[in-house]
Write an enzyme that holds these catalytic residues in place. Structure first.
Site, PDB file in Angstrom:
ATOM      1  CG  HIS A  52      -0.264   0.136   2.475  1.00 55.43           C
ATOM      2  ND1 HIS A  52      -0.304  -1.050   3.206  1.00 55.43           N
ATOM      3  CD2 HIS A  52       0.758   0.850   3.129  1.00 55.43           C
ATOM      4  CE1 HIS A  52       0.680  -0.925   4.429  1.00 55.43           C
ATOM      5  NE2 HIS A  52       0.881   0.440   4.476  1.00 55.43           N
TER       6      HIS A  52
HETATM    7  P1  TYD Z   1      -1.448  -2.865   7.712  1.00 51.10           P
HETATM    8  O1  TYD Z   1      -1.036  -1.349   7.809  1.00 51.10           O
HETATM    9  O2  TYD Z   1      -2.605  -3.286   6.531  1.00 51.10           O
HETATM   10  O3  TYD Z   1      -0.211  -3.791   7.687  1.00 51.10           O
HETATM   11  P2  TYD Z   1       0.950  -4.173   6.943  1.00 51.10           P
HETATM   12  O4  TYD Z   1       1.251  -2.820   6.105  1.00 51.10           O
HETATM   13  O5  TYD Z   1       2.243  -4.346   8.031  1.00 51.10           O
HETATM   14  O6  TYD Z   1       0.836  -5.253   6.034  1.00 51.10           O
HETATM   15  O7  TYD Z   1      -2.373  -3.130   9.078  1.00 51.10           O
HETATM   16  C1  TYD Z   1      -2.696  -4.290   9.295  1.00 51.10           C
HETATM   17  C2  TYD Z   1      -4.109  -4.096  10.404  1.00 51.10           C
HETATM   18  O8  TYD Z   1      -3.612  -3.590  11.440  1.00 51.10           O
HETATM   19  C3  TYD Z   1      -5.345  -3.409   9.561  1.00 51.10           C
HETATM   20  O9  TYD Z   1      -6.294  -3.814  10.000  1.00 51.10           O
HETATM   21  C4  TYD Z   1      -4.989  -1.979  10.526  1.00 51.10           C
HETATM   22  C5  TYD Z   1      -4.197  -2.455  11.878  1.00 51.10           C
HETATM   23  N1  TYD Z   1      -3.315  -1.257  12.226  1.00 51.10           N
HETATM   24  C6  TYD Z   1      -3.647  -0.503  13.519  1.00 51.10           C
HETATM   25  O10 TYD Z   1      -4.909  -0.732  13.992  1.00 51.10           O
HETATM   26  N2  TYD Z   1      -2.865   0.310  14.031  1.00 51.10           N
HETATM   27  C7  TYD Z   1      -1.614   0.567  13.441  1.00 51.10           C
HETATM   28  O11 TYD Z   1      -0.924   1.212  13.977  1.00 51.10           O
HETATM   29  C8  TYD Z   1      -1.382  -0.168  12.070  1.00 51.10           C
HETATM   30  C9  TYD Z   1       0.076   0.078  11.493  1.00 51.10           C
HETATM   31  C10 TYD Z   1      -2.096  -1.041  11.683  1.00 51.10           C
END
Ligand code: TYD
Length: 136
Positions: A52
Site C-alpha cells: 500500500h
Molecule cells: P496494515 O498497515 O495493513 O499492515 P501491513 O502494512 O504491515 O501489512 O495493518 C494491518 C492491520 O492492523 C489493519 O487492520 C490496520 C491495523 N493497524 C492498526 O490498527 N494500527 C496501526 O498502527 C497499524 C500499522 C495497523
C-alpha cells in the site's frame, strides 16, 4: 516526493562492552515528528506485508532482529533495501508504494510514523496509486 528521497539513514551507535545502544530522535535523525511506533513480529516465512501507500504519512523502518527486504516504488521505478542491522533504517516518504518480504525467522520490523493510525491515509489499490502519481 521522489524515490531518491527515501534513503538509508545511519543512526548513532554507542558501543560499549555491556552491549550497543542506538537511539532515534524525531526531527533530528528522522525528518519528522514521531507520533507512533509499531512493529511486525512472528511473521511466517513467505509472508509479504505492506502493499500500500500512504498519502501523508512519513515512516522510518528499522530491522530490530533478523532480516527482511523493503521494496519502495514511486510508480515509475522500484528500489529494494535489504535490512539486517538495527543501527540504520530506511526513511519512507509519503506517496510511496511499499511492501516487505524475505522475512527471516524471528525477524522484527519496527516502524516509526509521523501520525497515529488513520485508515483514510492509506491507498491500498495499486491502480488508484498509479493514477495519483501520474503513472497510470
Ligand atoms: P496494515 O498497515 O495493513 O499492515 P501491513 O502494512 O504491515 O501489512 O495493518 C494491518 C492491520 O492492523 C489493519 O487492520 C490496520 C491495523 N493497524 C492498526 O490498527 N494500527 C496501526 O498502527 C497499524 C500499522 C495497523
Amino acid at each position: 516526493m521522489p524515490l531518491k528521497d527515501c534513503q538509508i539513514i545511519d543512526l548513532p551507535k554507542i558501543t560499549d562492552v555491556r552491549g550497543n545502544l542506538t537511539f532515534v530522535e524525531g526531527n533530528n535523525h528522522v525528518p519528522f515528528d514521531i507520533k507512533r511506533v509499531y512493529y511486525l513480529y512472528d511473521v511466517p516465512g513467505g509472508s509479504d506485508r505492506g502493499e500500500h501507500a500512504h498519502k501523508e504519512l512519513h515512516q522510518f523502518v528499522i530491522c530490530m532482529s533478523g532480516s527482511f527486504d523493503l521494496v519502495l516504488d514511486d510508480g515509475f521505478e522500484a528500489k529494494r533495501f535489504h535490512l539486517n542491522r538495527s543501527y540504520y533504517g530506511v526513511y519512507v516518504c509519503p506517496m510511496m508504494w511499499r511492501y516487505l518480504d524475505n522475512f527471516s525467522s524471528g525477524s522484527v520490523c519496527m516502524v516509526m510514523a509521523s501520525d497515529t493510525y488513520k485508515e483514510s491515509d492509506y491507498i491500498r489499490d495499486r491502480g488508484e496509486f498509479l493514477q495519483a502519481v501520474g503513472a497510470a
